[in-house]
Design an enzyme around this catalytic site. Sequence first.
Site, PDB file in Angstrom:
ATOM      1  N   SER A  90     -17.514  -8.376  20.612  1.00 12.02           N
ATOM      2  CA  SER A  90     -17.420  -9.432  21.625  1.00 12.02           C
ATOM      3  C   SER A  90     -17.482 -10.816  20.991  1.00 12.02           C
ATOM      4  O   SER A  90     -16.762 -11.735  21.397  1.00 12.02           O
ATOM      5  CB  SER A  90     -18.565  -9.296  22.632  1.00 12.02           C
ATOM      6  OG  SER A  90     -18.670  -7.981  23.120  1.00 12.02           O
ATOM      7  N   THR A  91     -18.327 -10.970  19.982  1.00  9.68           N
ATOM      8  CA  THR A  91     -18.531 -12.272  19.349  1.00  9.68           C
ATOM      9  C   THR A  91     -17.281 -12.748  18.617  1.00  9.68           C
ATOM     10  O   THR A  91     -17.069 -13.947  18.451  1.00  9.68           O
ATOM     11  CB  THR A  91     -19.729 -12.199  18.386  1.00  9.68           C
ATOM     12  OG1 THR A  91     -20.859 -11.682  19.100  1.00  9.68           O
ATOM     13  CG2 THR A  91     -20.077 -13.562  17.827  1.00  9.68           C
TER      14      THR A  91
ATOM     15  N   TYR B   1     -21.125   1.756  21.164  1.00 11.40           N
ATOM     16  CA  TYR B   1     -21.502   0.395  21.559  1.00 11.40           C
ATOM     17  C   TYR B   1     -21.811   0.434  23.052  1.00 11.40           C
ATOM     18  O   TYR B   1     -20.917   0.459  23.883  1.00 11.40           O
ATOM     19  CB  TYR B   1     -20.371  -0.567  21.234  1.00 11.40           C
ATOM     20  CG  TYR B   1     -20.606  -2.028  21.585  1.00 11.40           C
ATOM     21  CD1 TYR B   1     -21.862  -2.511  21.959  1.00 11.40           C
ATOM     22  CD2 TYR B   1     -19.560  -2.940  21.534  1.00 11.40           C
ATOM     23  CE1 TYR B   1     -22.062  -3.838  22.271  1.00 11.40           C
ATOM     24  CE2 TYR B   1     -19.745  -4.279  21.837  1.00 11.40           C
ATOM     25  CZ  TYR B   1     -20.993  -4.720  22.211  1.00 11.40           C
ATOM     26  OH  TYR B   1     -21.185  -6.049  22.530  1.00 11.40           O
TER      27      TYR B   1
ATOM     28  N   LYS C 290     -25.273   1.133  19.130  1.00 13.55           N
ATOM     29  CA  LYS C 290     -25.658  -0.267  19.266  1.00 13.55           C
ATOM     30  C   LYS C 290     -26.166  -0.424  20.690  1.00 13.55           C
ATOM     31  O   LYS C 290     -25.401  -0.378  21.650  1.00 13.55           O
ATOM     32  CB  LYS C 290     -24.473  -1.197  19.008  1.00 13.55           C
ATOM     33  CG  LYS C 290     -24.832  -2.678  19.157  1.00 13.55           C
ATOM     34  CD  LYS C 290     -23.604  -3.571  19.078  1.00 13.55           C
ATOM     35  CE  LYS C 290     -24.025  -5.034  19.311  1.00 13.55           C
ATOM     36  NZ  LYS C 290     -22.845  -5.921  19.464  1.00 13.55           N
TER      37      LYS C 290
ATOM     38  N   THR D  91     -27.378  -2.488  23.433  1.00 10.86           N
ATOM     39  CA  THR D  91     -27.436  -3.843  23.970  1.00 10.86           C
ATOM     40  C   THR D  91     -27.821  -3.761  25.439  1.00 10.86           C
ATOM     41  O   THR D  91     -26.977  -3.836  26.343  1.00 10.86           O
ATOM     42  CB  THR D  91     -26.095  -4.572  23.784  1.00 10.86           C
ATOM     43  OG1 THR D  91     -25.713  -4.474  22.403  1.00 10.86           O
ATOM     44  CG2 THR D  91     -26.211  -6.040  24.149  1.00 10.86           C
TER      45      THR D  91
ATOM     46  N   GLY E  69     -29.294  -4.796  20.143  1.00 12.79           N
ATOM     47  CA  GLY E  69     -28.140  -5.644  20.390  1.00 12.79           C
ATOM     48  C   GLY E  69     -28.438  -6.978  21.032  1.00 12.79           C
ATOM     49  O   GLY E  69     -27.557  -7.833  21.107  1.00 12.79           O
TER      50      GLY E  69
ATOM     51  N   ASP F 156     -30.401 -10.346  20.665  1.00  7.78           N
ATOM     52  CA  ASP F 156     -31.128 -11.130  19.664  1.00  7.78           C
ATOM     53  C   ASP F 156     -32.469 -11.637  20.198  1.00  7.78           C
ATOM     54  O   ASP F 156     -33.447 -11.741  19.457  1.00  7.78           O
ATOM     55  CB  ASP F 156     -30.290 -12.325  19.217  1.00  7.78           C
ATOM     56  CG  ASP F 156     -28.911 -11.913  18.716  1.00  7.78           C
ATOM     57  OD1 ASP F 156     -28.576 -10.715  18.780  1.00  7.78           O
ATOM     58  OD2 ASP F 156     -28.164 -12.793  18.266  1.00  7.78           O
ATOM     59  N   GLU F 157     -32.497 -11.963  21.490  1.00  6.98           N
ATOM     60  CA  GLU F 157     -33.710 -12.506  22.098  1.00  6.98           C
ATOM     61  C   GLU F 157     -34.799 -11.455  22.274  1.00  6.98           C
ATOM     62  O   GLU F 157     -35.944 -11.788  22.596  1.00  6.98           O
ATOM     63  CB  GLU F 157     -33.381 -13.162  23.445  1.00  6.98           C
ATOM     64  CG  GLU F 157     -32.802 -12.243  24.493  1.00  6.98           C
ATOM     65  CD  GLU F 157     -31.286 -12.162  24.458  1.00  6.98           C
ATOM     66  OE1 GLU F 157     -30.694 -11.981  25.537  1.00  6.98           O
ATOM     67  OE2 GLU F 157     -30.697 -12.262  23.356  1.00  6.98           O
TER      68      GLU F 157
ATOM     69  N   SER G 202     -25.084 -11.774  17.490  1.00  6.78           N
ATOM     70  CA  SER G 202     -24.144 -12.899  17.400  1.00  6.78           C
ATOM     71  C   SER G 202     -24.809 -14.130  16.807  1.00  6.78           C
ATOM     72  O   SER G 202     -24.201 -14.836  15.993  1.00  6.78           O
ATOM     73  CB  SER G 202     -23.567 -13.211  18.781  1.00  6.78           C
ATOM     74  OG  SER G 202     -24.595 -13.466  19.713  1.00  6.78           O
TER      75      SER G 202
END
Length: 288
Positions: free
Chosen positions: A44-45, A133, A161, A163, A185, A187-188, A204
């Site tokens: 996606s990034t 994913y 992955k 997310t 997946g 980051d936060e 990302s």
Amino acid sequence: MKGLFTALMVSYDEEGNINEKGLREIIRYNIDVNRVDGLYVNGSTGENFMISTEEKKEIFRITKDEVKDRVKLIAQVGSVNLKEAIELAKYATDLGYDALSAVTPFYYKFDFEEIKHYYNSIINAVNNKMIIYSIPFLTGVNMSVTQFEELFENEKIIGVKFTAGDFYLLERMRRAFPDKLIYAGFDEMLLSAAVLGVDGAIGSTFNVNGERARQIFELAQQGKIAEAREIQHVTNDLITDVLDNGLYQTLKEILKEKGVDAGYCRQPMKKLSDEKIGIAKSIARKYW
């Protein structure tokens, strides 16, 4: 294949063409400065779902050529068009990518048997490994532990992955599949996922924030949770500022501030206004 993988950004020019020079600079920055363990290419990034099959192949080719064997490479080949996914899987495998990944088929409400057929069709067509994913909030595809177990019956499917914010499911999966790779997946939520024992992360914001991601992940593995939490706080402040200003556009402007020709985003993503470019520059100064 364990560790931190940057979800690779792609530099496009103002007309939306691949900027090879800029892409190579982004790759080198991730390897030399962010010091990640690998790159997750055409996710996606990388604005994958807005580019053609041939453009995807070109990004795979440039990335492998620039990386050589310095870090691991995962090729995201997923597509609603199964023939395209298989074509890309063969292409990336021939280039020497270490593993493949594929987003769950989306838009149409595919049932689980169709999803299972999709993954088996891709991975059985090549001599490579597959990482699922799973990103339910964008695809609408939610899978259970039992369904993941069915997918993992294919020994070439080696991990996922993950997310999603369902940490109950993440814990259950870690418990059920100790020998499969699980990558965080979001980051936060890296610290929370690391505490639950993920094998790595694909992010990302690692394009600019790889050093902090490394600190969070390694401190969590060492049991230094309080220290890791402070770095996650800073990371989440950064993520909040970036999201408020425009995610991918702002990450590219931050890279430009670091001397990387990160280019522009593909339409229909819009360009940042002069005001928002100024905000992006101030974010770069604030956190580095």
